[in-house]
Design an enzyme around this catalytic site. Structure first.
Site, PDB file in Angstrom:
ATOM      1  N   GLU A 277       0.275 -33.100  10.754  1.00  0.00           N
ATOM      2  CA  GLU A 277       1.296 -32.082  10.513  1.00  0.00           C
ATOM      3  C   GLU A 277       2.446 -32.277  11.499  1.00  0.00           C
ATOM      4  O   GLU A 277       2.291 -32.058  12.692  1.00  0.00           O
ATOM      5  CB  GLU A 277       0.718 -30.673  10.684  1.00  0.00           C
TER       6      GLU A 277
ATOM      7  N   THR B 120      -2.641 -25.798  15.994  1.00  0.00           N
ATOM      8  CA  THR B 120      -4.104 -25.912  15.991  1.00  0.00           C
ATOM      9  C   THR B 120      -4.614 -26.304  17.371  1.00  0.00           C
ATOM     10  O   THR B 120      -5.639 -25.795  17.838  1.00  0.00           O
ATOM     11  CB  THR B 120      -4.543 -26.943  14.932  1.00  0.00           C
TER      12      THR B 120
ATOM     13  N   GLY C  26      -0.197 -16.312  28.209  1.00  0.00           N
ATOM     14  CA  GLY C  26      -1.091 -16.526  27.066  1.00  0.00           C
ATOM     15  C   GLY C  26      -2.535 -16.729  27.505  1.00  0.00           C
ATOM     16  O   GLY C  26      -3.463 -16.155  26.915  1.00  0.00           O
TER      17      GLY C  26
ATOM     18  N   GLY D 164       0.159 -20.201  16.085  1.00  0.00           N
ATOM     19  CA  GLY D 164       0.719 -21.376  16.745  1.00  0.00           C
ATOM     20  C   GLY D 164       0.020 -22.639  16.279  1.00  0.00           C
ATOM     21  O   GLY D 164      -0.558 -22.682  15.192  1.00  0.00           O
TER      22      GLY D 164
ATOM     23  N   GLU E  65      -4.024 -17.949  13.324  1.00  0.00           N
ATOM     24  CA  GLU E  65      -3.135 -18.452  12.257  1.00  0.00           C
ATOM     25  C   GLU E  65      -2.527 -19.754  12.780  1.00  0.00           C
ATOM     26  O   GLU E  65      -1.560 -19.734  13.539  1.00  0.00           O
ATOM     27  CB  GLU E  65      -2.034 -17.435  11.935  1.00  0.00           C
TER      28      GLU E  65
ATOM     29  N   VAL F   2      -3.382 -25.681  20.448  1.00  0.00           N
ATOM     30  CA  VAL F   2      -3.418 -24.547  21.390  1.00  0.00           C
ATOM     31  C   VAL F   2      -4.391 -23.485  20.880  1.00  0.00           C
ATOM     32  O   VAL F   2      -5.110 -22.853  21.668  1.00  0.00           O
ATOM     33  CB  VAL F   2      -2.004 -23.959  21.604  1.00  0.00           C
TER      34      VAL F   2
ATOM     35  N   LYS G  79       3.201 -11.104  23.142  1.00  0.00           N
ATOM     36  CA  LYS G  79       3.845 -12.217  23.831  1.00  0.00           C
ATOM     37  C   LYS G  79       4.485 -13.093  22.764  1.00  0.00           C
ATOM     38  O   LYS G  79       3.801 -13.809  22.038  1.00  0.00           O
ATOM     39  CB  LYS G  79       2.851 -13.044  24.656  1.00  0.00           C
TER      40      LYS G  79
END
Length: 457
Positions: free
Chosen positions: A345, A194, A176, A192, A214, A196, A136
């Site tokens: 971030e 942090t 997802g 994606g 990741e 989610v 996806k």
């Protein structure tokens, strides 16, 4: 795609896996080699599509496809090398071996910023390990996902194999969530944010599934007084401005020793002024637009917060008046190392430049953010280099010396610690994440001795 499409695709992928798992690993490697060659033939048109849909400059789009090609080459060699050891058994007439088998179906959820490479890291390694893949991609880069999947499917089908070995479902959060909750997903690799990623991890863990995460990075470059500034300036520029600040390895914090702070800021501001901004398809362009309107708003909000928290904008800070989501690459000075915005971030080209006095202090500042992806120091001091690499140095998954935070090679395992998720993709022994391990004992004697010398009579 909707949930009905998803259901049909999972069933096809599971059936395809039965075919793929029976093929010897070196033969699977040959198929992956052909996929790499098919991508090579389409590298410019596919790179162009990445540039069009994601917004990164054309050379970066091509470079991303090249990463997939390179990881295919890596995976081909790996297909003849993966395996477990034969271990010494304490029992006479017994053999103790480690057997590695594919997990089955690997779900891969990727982000908009690297719409080809991240899938490549996962799929090439997962395939030689004997897994089928269900991908996806990001909803905003679905053309790239479709194009890549069609290239792979043709190679599979030309080899009389089901295209569903590498399946695709385009869609949003509903797809997802279905993947995260689906017990048929034997491993879920998620790239994606942090925020989610935490939700995905909980959903997968709830069913005792496996996840490879990741997530975010708040990466720092540390420049000591003995650094070679001829390396520092282009490194900081590339790491902070490349991909318009939309890499997980983008440099967001630049720690400068107080003795060189003003000199480096002046040189860096001069370099920023020379960044060629324009159409990503133009070969002269070094810096393109942000991916979405939301990203522009996040950029403006972050600049405003930085000012409110005591920062000074040295250059940039504004939206560029032209069609598209263009913002100025930005340098902010004067903030404390622990300012809230510095610890946030923002997926945009904002570099916070911070002063430090000594090594112990700045190593601690590098590690004080929640994420632990990439980090760099610039120094000629050999002792300092090894302290940086050691147990009290950087706590990141990627620890660099005299090179920037971005631009990881496929031969090393890519990933980070803490809120970055702990996952590893691509090189080194990351193939083990895509397999399950069995410890196997074979008795080839006529006796039944027990381990640890136990007598059961």
């Amino acid at each position: 795609g909707n949930l009905e499409d998803y259901e049909e695709t999972v069933k096809k992928a599971k059936e395809a896996w039965k075919v793929w798992a029976d093929i010897p690993a070196p033969k699977r490697g040959e198929i992956v080699r052909q996929i790499g060659d098919a991508l090579r033939q389409k590298i410019n048109v596919l790179g162009s599509l990445v540039s069009l849909e994601m917004g990164k400059i054309f050379v970066e789009g091509v470079g991303e496809v090249q990463e997939y090609v390179d990881v295919c080459d890596y995976a081909v060699g790996l297909s003849r090398m993966i395996g477990g050891p034969i271990l010494p058994s304490e029992r006479p007439g017994h053999a103790l071996i480690e057997q590695w088998n594919p997990v089955g179906l690997v779900g891969v959820i990727t982000a908009f910023n690297f719409p080809v490479a991240v899938y490549g890291w996962n799929s090439a390694i997962a395939m030689i390990c004997g897994n089928a893949c269900l991908w996806k991609g990001a909803p905003t880069t679905s053309l790239v996902s479709v194009a890549v999947t069609k290239i792979i499917a043709k190679v599979l089908e030309d080899n009389k194999l089901p295209g569903a070995i590498c399946s695709l479902v385009c869609g949003g959060a509903d797809i997802g969530t279905a993947m995260a909750r689906d017990e048929r997903m034997d491993l879920l690799s998620f790239t994606g944010s942090t925020k989610v990623g935490k939700q995905v991890a909980l959903m997968v863990q709830e069913r005792f599934g496996r996840s490879l995460l990741e997530l975010g990075g708040n990466n720092a470059i540390i420049v000591f007084e003995d650094a070679d500034l001829n390396l520092v300036i282009p490194s900081a520029l590339f790491a902070a401005v490349g991909t318009a600040g939309q890499r997980c390895t983008t440099a967001r914090r630049l720690f400068l020793h107080e003795s060189i702070h003003d000199e480096v800021v002046a040189k860096l501001a001069k370099a920023y002024a020379q960044v060629r901004i324009g159409d990503p398809w133009d070969s002269d362009t070094l810096y393109g637009p942000l991916h979405t309107k939301e990203a522009v708003k996040m950029f403006l909000d972050a600049v405003e917060q930085a000012k409110q928290q005591g920062g000074s904008v040295v250059c940039g800070g504004k939206v560029i008046n032209r069609p598209g989501n263009y913002v100025e690459p930005t340098i902010v000075t004067g903030l404390p190392h622990n300012a809230p915005i510095v610890h946030t971030e923002t997926f945009a080209p904002i570099l916070y430049v911070l002063k430090f006095k000594d090594e112990e202090e700045v190593f601690a500042w590098n590690n004080e953010v929640k994420q632990g992806l990439s980090s760099s120091i610039f120094t000629k001091d050999l002792g300092r280099i090894f302290r940086w690499l050691g147990p009290k140095g950087s706590d990141c998954g990627i620890v660099n010396v005299n090179i920037p935070t971005s631009g990881a090679e496929i031969g090393g395992a890519f990933g980070g610690e803490k809120h970055t998720g702990g996952g590893r993709e691509s090189g080194s022994d990351s193939w083990k994440l895509y397999m399950r391990r069995s410890t196997c004992t074979i008795n080839y004697s006529k006796d039944l001795p027990l381990a640890q010398g136990i007598k059961f009579q």
